[in-house]
Design a protein around this motif. Structure first.
Motif, PDB file in Angstrom:
ATOM      1  N   LEU A   1       0.845  -1.201   0.000  1.00  7.03           N
ATOM      2  CA  LEU A   1       0.000   0.000   0.000  1.00  7.03           C
ATOM      3  C   LEU A   1       0.878   1.249   0.000  1.00  7.03           C
ATOM      4  CD1 LEU A   1      -2.604  -1.149   2.692  1.00  7.03           C
ATOM      5  CD2 LEU A   1      -2.861  -1.174   0.187  1.00  7.03           C
ATOM      6  N   PRO A   2       0.304   2.385  -0.360  1.00 10.28           N
ATOM      7  CA  PRO A   2       1.091   3.623  -0.294  1.00 10.28           C
ATOM      8  C   PRO A   2       1.580   3.878   1.141  1.00 10.28           C
ATOM      9  CG  PRO A   2      -0.965   3.962  -1.495  1.00 10.28           C
ATOM     10  CD  PRO A   2      -1.037   2.595  -0.890  1.00 10.28           C
ATOM     11  N   ASP A   3       2.803   4.398   1.276  1.00  9.04           N
ATOM     12  CA  ASP A   3       3.403   4.646   2.594  1.00  9.04           C
ATOM     13  C   ASP A   3       2.501   5.442   3.539  1.00  9.04           C
ATOM     14  OD1 ASP A   3       5.669   3.152   2.127  1.00  9.04           O
ATOM     15  OD2 ASP A   3       6.890   4.886   1.549  1.00  9.04           O
ATOM     16  N   PRO A   4       1.799   6.487   3.070  1.00 10.74           N
ATOM     17  CA  PRO A   4       0.947   7.234   3.995  1.00 10.74           C
ATOM     18  C   PRO A   4      -0.138   6.358   4.667  1.00 10.74           C
ATOM     19  CG  PRO A   4       1.294   8.514   2.011  1.00 10.74           C
ATOM     20  CD  PRO A   4       1.856   7.141   1.743  1.00 10.74           C
ATOM     21  N   VAL A   5      -0.604   5.335   3.982  1.00  6.92           N
ATOM     22  CA  VAL A   5      -1.616   4.449   4.564  1.00  6.92           C
ATOM     23  C   VAL A   5      -0.999   3.686   5.747  1.00  6.92           C
ATOM     24  CG1 VAL A   5      -3.080   2.425   4.145  1.00  6.92           C
ATOM     25  CG2 VAL A   5      -2.892   4.205   2.395  1.00  6.92           C
ATOM     26  N   GLY A   6       0.176   3.131   5.548  1.00  6.91           N
ATOM     27  CA  GLY A   6       0.850   2.400   6.619  1.00  6.91           C
ATOM     28  C   GLY A   6       1.224   3.288   7.789  1.00  6.91           C
ATOM     29  N   ARG A   7       1.721   4.486   7.486  1.00  4.01           N
ATOM     30  CA  ARG A   7       2.079   5.413   8.564  1.00  4.01           C
ATOM     31  C   ARG A   7       0.834   5.848   9.342  1.00  4.01           C
ATOM     32  NH1 ARG A   7       5.513   7.459   4.572  1.00  4.01           N
ATOM     33  NH2 ARG A   7       4.173   9.283   4.287  1.00  4.01           N
ATOM     34  N   GLY A   8      -0.267   6.054   8.643  1.00  4.43           N
ATOM     35  CA  GLY A   8      -1.521   6.406   9.314  1.00  4.43           C
ATOM     36  C   GLY A   8      -2.016   5.276  10.208  1.00  4.43           C
TER      37      GLY A   8
ATOM     38  N   ALA B   1      -2.500   5.464  14.241  1.00  3.95           N
ATOM     39  CA  ALA B   1      -3.763   5.097  14.907  1.00  3.95           C
ATOM     40  C   ALA B   1      -3.510   4.058  15.994  1.00  3.95           C
ATOM     41  CB  ALA B   1      -4.764   4.570  13.877  1.00  3.95           C
ATOM     42  N   LEU B   2      -2.671   3.090  15.706  1.00  2.00           N
ATOM     43  CA  LEU B   2      -2.340   2.081  16.714  1.00  2.00           C
ATOM     44  C   LEU B   2      -1.599   2.714  17.890  1.00  2.00           C
ATOM     45  CD1 LEU B   2      -1.304  -0.972  14.504  1.00  2.00           C
ATOM     46  CD2 LEU B   2      -3.482  -0.594  15.690  1.00  2.00           C
ATOM     47  N   ASN B   3      -0.689   3.623  17.606  1.00  2.00           N
ATOM     48  CA  ASN B   3       0.015   4.323  18.688  1.00  2.00           C
ATOM     49  C   ASN B   3      -0.978   5.078  19.573  1.00  2.00           C
ATOM     50  OD1 ASN B   3       2.775   3.689  18.658  1.00  2.00           O
ATOM     51  ND2 ASN B   3       3.147   5.080  16.951  1.00  2.00           N
ATOM     52  N   ALA B   4      -1.971   5.702  18.960  1.00  2.00           N
ATOM     53  CA  ALA B   4      -2.974   6.440  19.733  1.00  2.00           C
ATOM     54  C   ALA B   4      -3.781   5.502  20.634  1.00  2.00           C
ATOM     55  CB  ALA B   4      -3.906   7.202  18.790  1.00  2.00           C
ATOM     56  N   ALA B   5      -3.913   4.251  20.231  1.00  2.00           N
ATOM     57  CA  ALA B   5      -4.684   3.269  21.003  1.00  2.00           C
ATOM     58  C   ALA B   5      -3.815   2.487  21.987  1.00  2.00           C
ATOM     59  CB  ALA B   5      -5.362   2.302  20.034  1.00  2.00           C
ATOM     60  N   THR B   6      -2.611   2.958  22.239  1.00  2.00           N
ATOM     61  CA  THR B   6      -1.687   2.226  23.113  1.00  2.00           C
ATOM     62  C   THR B   6      -2.266   1.908  24.489  1.00  2.00           C
ATOM     63  OG1 THR B   6       0.253   3.041  21.934  1.00  2.00           O
ATOM     64  CG2 THR B   6       0.602   2.297  24.194  1.00  2.00           C
ATOM     65  N   PRO B   7      -2.888   2.836  25.205  1.00  2.00           N
ATOM     66  CA  PRO B   7      -3.420   2.484  26.532  1.00  2.00           C
ATOM     67  C   PRO B   7      -4.412   1.313  26.485  1.00  2.00           C
ATOM     68  CG  PRO B   7      -3.392   4.863  26.259  1.00  2.00           C
ATOM     69  CD  PRO B   7      -3.079   4.264  24.911  1.00  2.00           C
ATOM     70  N   VAL B   8      -5.284   1.312  25.477  1.00  2.00           N
ATOM     71  CA  VAL B   8      -6.246   0.215  25.327  1.00  2.00           C
ATOM     72  C   VAL B   8      -5.504  -1.081  24.991  1.00  2.00           C
ATOM     73  CG1 VAL B   8      -8.199  -0.636  23.957  1.00  2.00           C
ATOM     74  CG2 VAL B   8      -8.102   1.771  24.648  1.00  2.00           C
TER      75      VAL B   8
ATOM     76  N   ALA C   1       5.339   0.532   8.428  1.00  2.00           N
ATOM     77  CA  ALA C   1       5.451   1.348   9.643  1.00  2.00           C
ATOM     78  C   ALA C   1       4.857   0.567  10.815  1.00  2.00           C
ATOM     79  CB  ALA C   1       4.716   2.665   9.463  1.00  2.00           C
ATOM     80  N   PHE C   2       5.450   0.736  11.999  1.00  2.00           N
ATOM     81  CA  PHE C   2       5.004   0.020  13.195  1.00  2.00           C
ATOM     82  C   PHE C   2       4.644   0.998  14.307  1.00  2.00           C
ATOM     83  CE2 PHE C   2       6.063  -3.909  11.380  1.00  2.00           C
ATOM     84  CZ  PHE C   2       5.645  -4.918  12.236  1.00  2.00           C
TER      85      PHE C   2
ATOM     86  N   VAL D   1       5.392   2.187  17.482  1.00  2.70           N
ATOM     87  CA  VAL D   1       6.553   2.078  18.380  1.00  2.70           C
ATOM     88  C   VAL D   1       6.181   2.174  19.857  1.00  2.70           C
ATOM     89  CG1 VAL D   1       8.235   2.833  16.672  1.00  2.70           C
ATOM     90  CG2 VAL D   1       7.091   4.534  18.111  1.00  2.70           C
ATOM     91  N   ARG D   2       5.020   2.699  20.174  1.00  5.79           N
ATOM     92  CA  ARG D   2       4.605   2.790  21.582  1.00  5.79           C
ATOM     93  C   ARG D   2       4.106   1.446  22.115  1.00  5.79           C
ATOM     94  NH1 ARG D   2       0.433   7.218  22.435  1.00  5.79           N
ATOM     95  NH2 ARG D   2       0.762   6.584  24.582  1.00  5.79           N
ATOM     96  N   TRP D   3       3.856   0.480  21.240  1.00  7.11           N
ATOM     97  CA  TRP D   3       3.312  -0.804  21.670  1.00  7.11           C
ATOM     98  C   TRP D   3       4.365  -1.710  22.279  1.00  7.11           C
ATOM     99  CZ3 TRP D   3      -1.206  -3.460  18.786  1.00  7.11           C
ATOM    100  CH2 TRP D   3      -2.277  -2.567  18.679  1.00  7.11           C
ATOM    101  N   ASP D   4       5.581  -1.592  21.819  1.00  5.17           N
ATOM    102  CA  ASP D   4       6.616  -2.526  22.265  1.00  5.17           C
ATOM    103  C   ASP D   4       7.976  -1.864  22.124  1.00  5.17           C
ATOM    104  OD1 ASP D   4       8.638  -4.874  21.760  1.00  5.17           O
ATOM    105  OD2 ASP D   4       6.846  -5.821  22.599  1.00  5.17           O
ATOM    106  N   PRO D   5       8.863  -2.045  23.110  1.00  8.35           N
ATOM    107  CA  PRO D   5      10.175  -1.397  23.023  1.00  8.35           C
ATOM    108  C   PRO D   5      11.053  -1.937  21.888  1.00  8.35           C
ATOM    109  CG  PRO D   5      10.077  -2.832  24.943  1.00  8.35           C
ATOM    110  CD  PRO D   5       8.687  -2.781  24.367  1.00  8.35           C
ATOM    111  N   PHE D   6      10.673  -3.064  21.322  1.00  9.82           N
ATOM    112  CA  PHE D   6      11.482  -3.647  20.250  1.00  9.82           C
ATOM    113  C   PHE D   6      10.918  -3.361  18.868  1.00  9.82           C
ATOM    114  CE2 PHE D   6      12.189  -6.125  24.094  1.00  9.82           C
ATOM    115  CZ  PHE D   6      13.521  -5.842  24.270  1.00  9.82           C
ATOM    116  N   PHE D   7       9.816  -2.624  18.796  1.00 12.49           N
ATOM    117  CA  PHE D   7       9.304  -2.172  17.508  1.00 12.49           C
ATOM    118  C   PHE D   7      10.069  -0.911  17.114  1.00 12.49           C
ATOM    119  CE2 PHE D   7       4.661  -3.907  17.866  1.00 12.49           C
ATOM    120  CZ  PHE D   7       5.124  -5.190  17.723  1.00 12.49           C
TER     121      PHE D   7
END
Length: 177
Positions: free
Chosen positions: A74-81, A85-92, A141-142, A144-150
């Protein structure tokens, strides 16, 4: 002229997968019920729950491999987005990760955990063998807030290497000894 990168050291990845599989069996088989029920160091999990979480790291990798294959096309902006979004959901995510490992350790307990580890690592070994060099270089793109090894961007090769780092990090938190 650009030179080709060296081939991925599949033997090293396979050896690390096997190392962790053997280590998990040694940890689980050598632990008493009392040791497994103890709190681990630096987490809210018991040793048994943390051991399952360590196996779960390998289970998650099977799904991450699929995501990398899809998002790399997919285009890079899709993966970065998606990563944002996953980073924003880190507490959950952290709550689900904690409670999920607590619940799953009741099913994949001391008796079943080793077999689950064997199955998932065998599947990872098979898929690693079948990956093309081109696929091993796919990336996305991963969160990074989900895991210290990402890392910000990870290749399929890095995803195959990830669970050993996760395993070793959590192994140091066990209080079995």
């Amino acid at each position: 002229m650009m030179s080709e990168p060296p081939p991925v050291d599949r033997a090293a990845i396979a050896a690390d997968l096997e190392r962790a599989r053997v280590a998990l069996h040694e940890l689980v088989d050598g632990a008493s019920t009392e040791q497994l029920a103890r709190r681990s160091s630096g987490t809210r999990w018991t040793n048994e729950q943390l051991l399952f979480h360590m196996v779960f790291g390998y289970m998650v990798v099977r799904r991450l491999l699929i995501l990398v294959r899809v998002f790399s096309r997919l285009p890079d902006p899709v993966g970065r987005g998606f990563a944002r979004a996953l980073n924003a959901a880190t507490p959950v995510f952290h709550q689900i990760n904690y409670f999920g490992s607590c619940a799953a350790a009741t099913v994949f307990n001391q008796r079943r955990m080793g077999r689950q580890c064997d199955r998932v690592i065998a599947k990872l070994q098979r898929s690693l063998t079948l990956e093309s060099e081109t696929n091993l270089r796919l990336s996305m793109a991963f969160p990074v807030r989900w895991d210290p090894f990402f890392t910000e961007t990870m290749t399929l090769e890095q995803v195959y290497r990830y669970p050993g780092k996760h395993f070793d990090f959590h192994r140091a938190q066990l209080t079995l000894g």
